[in-house]
Design an enzyme around this catalytic site. Structure first.
Site, short mmCIF file in Angstrom:
data_model
loop_
_atom_site.label_atom_id
_atom_site.label_comp_id
_atom_site.label_asym_id
_atom_site.label_seq_id
_atom_site.Cartn_x
_atom_site.Cartn_y
_atom_site.Cartn_z
N GLY A 1 0.75 -1.41 0.03
CA GLY A 1 0.16 -0.13 -0.11
C GLY A 1 0.94 1.24 -0.09
O GLY A 1 2.21 1.10 -0.13
N ILE B 1 -1.77 -17.35 8.65
CA ILE B 1 -0.46 -17.64 7.73
C ILE B 1 0.51 -17.99 9.03
O ILE B 1 0.67 -17.40 9.85
CB ILE B 1 -0.16 -16.58 6.87
CG1 ILE B 1 0.88 -17.13 5.97
CG2 ILE B 1 0.11 -15.24 7.64
CD1 ILE B 1 1.05 -15.89 4.55
N ASN C 1 -4.66 -12.44 13.93
CA ASN C 1 -3.57 -13.26 13.27
C ASN C 1 -2.43 -13.06 13.49
O ASN C 1 -1.35 -13.78 13.65
CB ASN C 1 -4.11 -13.50 11.82
CG ASN C 1 -5.46 -14.43 11.50
OD1 ASN C 1 -5.42 -15.43 12.35
ND2 ASN C 1 -6.26 -14.01 10.76
N TYR D 1 -14.51 1.18 10.10
CA TYR D 1 -12.99 1.38 10.25
C TYR D 1 -12.70 1.88 11.81
O TYR D 1 -11.86 1.41 12.26
CB TYR D 1 -12.75 2.42 9.36
CG TYR D 1 -11.31 3.04 9.23
CD1 TYR D 1 -10.28 2.19 8.69
CD2 TYR D 1 -10.77 4.28 9.71
CE1 TYR D 1 -8.85 2.57 8.62
CE2 TYR D 1 -9.43 4.69 9.76
CZ TYR D 1 -8.64 3.67 9.05
OH TYR D 1 -7.30 4.14 8.89
N TYR E 1 -3.37 -8.95 24.30
CA TYR E 1 -2.27 -9.85 24.26
C TYR E 1 -1.07 -9.52 24.90
O TYR E 1 -0.27 -10.39 25.19
CB TYR E 1 -2.08 -10.14 22.72
CG TYR E 1 -2.93 -10.91 21.99
CD1 TYR E 1 -4.18 -10.85 21.65
CD2 TYR E 1 -2.28 -12.42 21.64
CE1 TYR E 1 -5.04 -11.97 21.00
CE2 TYR E 1 -3.05 -13.23 20.81
CZ TYR E 1 -4.29 -13.13 20.53
OH TYR E 1 -5.04 -14.33 19.90
P1 NAD Z 1 -3.44 1.79 1.64
O1 NAD Z 1 -4.94 1.32 1.42
O2 NAD Z 1 -2.67 2.16 0.37
O3 NAD Z 1 -2.69 0.37 2.22
C1 NAD Z 1 -3.47 -0.57 2.85
C2 NAD Z 1 -2.86 -1.93 2.41
O4 NAD Z 1 -3.47 -2.90 2.83
C3 NAD Z 1 -3.40 -1.95 0.85
O5 NAD Z 1 -1.91 -2.51 0.11
C4 NAD Z 1 -4.33 -3.19 0.78
O6 NAD Z 1 -4.36 -3.73 -0.37
C5 NAD Z 1 -3.95 -3.99 1.99
N1 NAD Z 1 -4.96 -4.69 2.55
C6 NAD Z 1 -6.14 -4.47 2.85
N2 NAD Z 1 -6.90 -5.39 3.30
C7 NAD Z 1 -6.10 -6.39 3.34
C8 NAD Z 1 -6.28 -7.74 3.82
N3 NAD Z 1 -7.33 -8.39 4.13
N4 NAD Z 1 -5.30 -8.50 3.67
C9 NAD Z 1 -4.16 -8.20 3.37
N5 NAD Z 1 -4.12 -6.71 2.87
C10 NAD Z 1 -4.90 -5.93 3.01
O7 NAD Z 1 -3.53 2.73 2.78
P2 NAD Z 1 -2.41 3.44 3.72
O8 NAD Z 1 -2.69 4.98 3.61
O9 NAD Z 1 -1.10 2.89 3.37
O10 NAD Z 1 -2.63 2.68 5.03
C11 NAD Z 1 -1.84 1.85 5.66
C12 NAD Z 1 -2.28 1.69 7.11
O11 NAD Z 1 -2.12 2.94 8.01
C13 NAD Z 1 -3.90 1.22 7.48
O12 NAD Z 1 -3.65 0.26 8.39
C14 NAD Z 1 -4.42 2.49 7.74
O13 NAD Z 1 -5.57 2.07 8.48
C15 NAD Z 1 -3.17 3.08 8.75
N6 NAD Z 1 -3.57 4.69 8.54
C16 NAD Z 1 -3.08 5.33 7.47
C17 NAD Z 1 -3.27 6.98 7.49
C18 NAD Z 1 -2.90 7.81 6.14
O14 NAD Z 1 -3.26 8.86 6.56
N7 NAD Z 1 -2.48 7.11 5.23
C19 NAD Z 1 -4.04 7.49 8.65
C20 NAD Z 1 -4.41 6.55 9.71
C21 NAD Z 1 -3.91 5.46 9.85
#
Ligand code: NAD
Ligand code: UDP
Length: 322
Positions: free
Chosen positions: A12, A63, A99, A145, A159
């Protein structure tokens, strides 16, 4: 010391940069992703590296891997993405947490949870310190979310207390930068894409709601520092840029930096859209020696340059049936 590190959601926006940093440091990095909101192109440049491995897997299913550290980032993050299949979003947060925590317990690995400022909901306390318990609507469209991430934090703490798993929790505030999905609907990607395509800039509501935007390099540095913090510091720890802007100011800045002719048009505000958001980062400053360095104008300039360099036709909306 070189470690075997798993990054879930590693393909991501944030995950791919984290993988890049960890590969550069020489660690053995496993990137796990189901590509729901990302694509292989984000990590294709890492595939030839001997210390990088890519696994297509959905983290709602267990996994079996042997690792020393886990960064748990797997979860759709943009409102349009996490509301696409809200039940799956909740499963990803909750089953995903179970997991990775189970794996951490078995491997005696350290595990970090990418939590979010959304745990504060539409906050009555401003700026938000970690001690604030939040104001989340458990029934609204953002709840899959917000409540999923809150439940994941609970699992991490349980945990830790019950099984002595070595955990870290960071609460990430709005972060932007190159490799954001151009169609994720987040405000920075929307405004830049609209400006570059010369279409209207869609301001939801009157644009007086605020956000504090952190550039991705600053954020990744904070996440890595948190993972390497002393074991008595589990967090939660806010990570974000404390400089606050209205969404209208962001629109004006994007227009100015792109030289776009786009008009700003007002559209209805989505339900439960938080009115203000700014992190109190005192804890990150004192415990991690961390604070953001990249001002919005500099980060936006780099992000706009990246958006200009990509072919947006190569990016897909979320894949059906997830
Ligand atoms: P993003 O959507 O680009 O990245 C999330 C990644 O998780 C993607 O590659 C997606 O394909 C993968 N994914 C989703 N569901 C999945 C599953 N069930 N199994 C395996 N892979 C899965 O978003 P991001 O901005 O890179 O966010 C990354 C993390 O950071 C997330 O957990 C998000 O909640 C957290 N976050 C991001 C922000 C932000 O502003 N970017 C803010 C708060 C929290
Ligand atoms: N927003 C907007 N126009 C857009 C997309 C978002 O005005 O095209 C607003 C949205 O209503 C919110 C803010 O920008 O107030 C940030 O939205 P985003 O989806 O990026 O993230 P959030 O912080 O709400 O999760």
């Amino acid at each position: 010391m070189l470690k075997r590190i798993l990054v879930t959601g590693g393909a991501g926006f944030l995950g791919s940069h984290l993988c890049e940093r960890l590969v550069e440091q020489g660690h053995d990095v496993i990137c796990l992703d189901n590509f729901f909101t990302s694509q292989k192109s984000n990590v294709v440049h890492l595939l030839a590296r001997p210390n990088f491995e890519l696994i297509r897997h959905d983290i709602t299913t267990p996994i079996w891997l042997e690792v020393d550290e886990i960064y748990n980032l797997a979860c759709p993050a943009a409102p349009g993405h996490y509301q696409y299949n809200p039940i799956k979003t909740m499963k990803t947060s909750v089953l995903g947490a179970i997991n990775v925590l189970g794996m951490a317990k078995r491997c005696k690995a350290k595990v970090l949870q990418a939590s979010t400022s959304e745990v504060y909901g539409d906050p009555e306390v401003h700026p938000q310190p970690e001690s604030y318990r939040g104001s989340v609507n458990p029934l609204g469209p953002r709840a899959c979310y917000d409540e999923g991430k809150r439940a994941a934090e609970t699992l991490f703490m349980d945990y830790h207390r019950s099984n002595r798993v070595n955990i870290r929790i960071v609460r990430i505030f709005n972060t932007y930068g190159p490799r954001m999905h151009p169609f994720d609907g987040r405000v920075v990607s929307n405004f830049i894409r609209q400006a570059l395509q010369g279409t209207d800039i869609t301001l939801f509501g009157d644009g007086q709601q605020t956000r504090s935007f952190c550039y991705r390099d600053d954020l990744i540095e904070g996440i890595i520092r948190m993972m390497n913090a002393p074991d008595d510091f589990q967090g939660p720890c806010n990570l974000g840029n404390p400089v606050e802007f209205t969404v209208r100011q962001l629109a004006e800045q994007v227009i100015q930096l792109t030289g776009a002719k786009s008009k700003i048009v007002e559209e209805p505000l989505p339900p439960d859209d938080p009115t203000r958001r700014r992190p109190d980062i005192t804890l990150a400053k004192t415990r991690l020696g961390w604070e953001p360095k990249v001002p919005l104008q500099e980060g936006l300039t780099k992000t706009i340059a990246w958006f200009r360099s990509i072919d947006m036709a190569h990016y897909r909306p979320p894949t059906p049936n997830f």
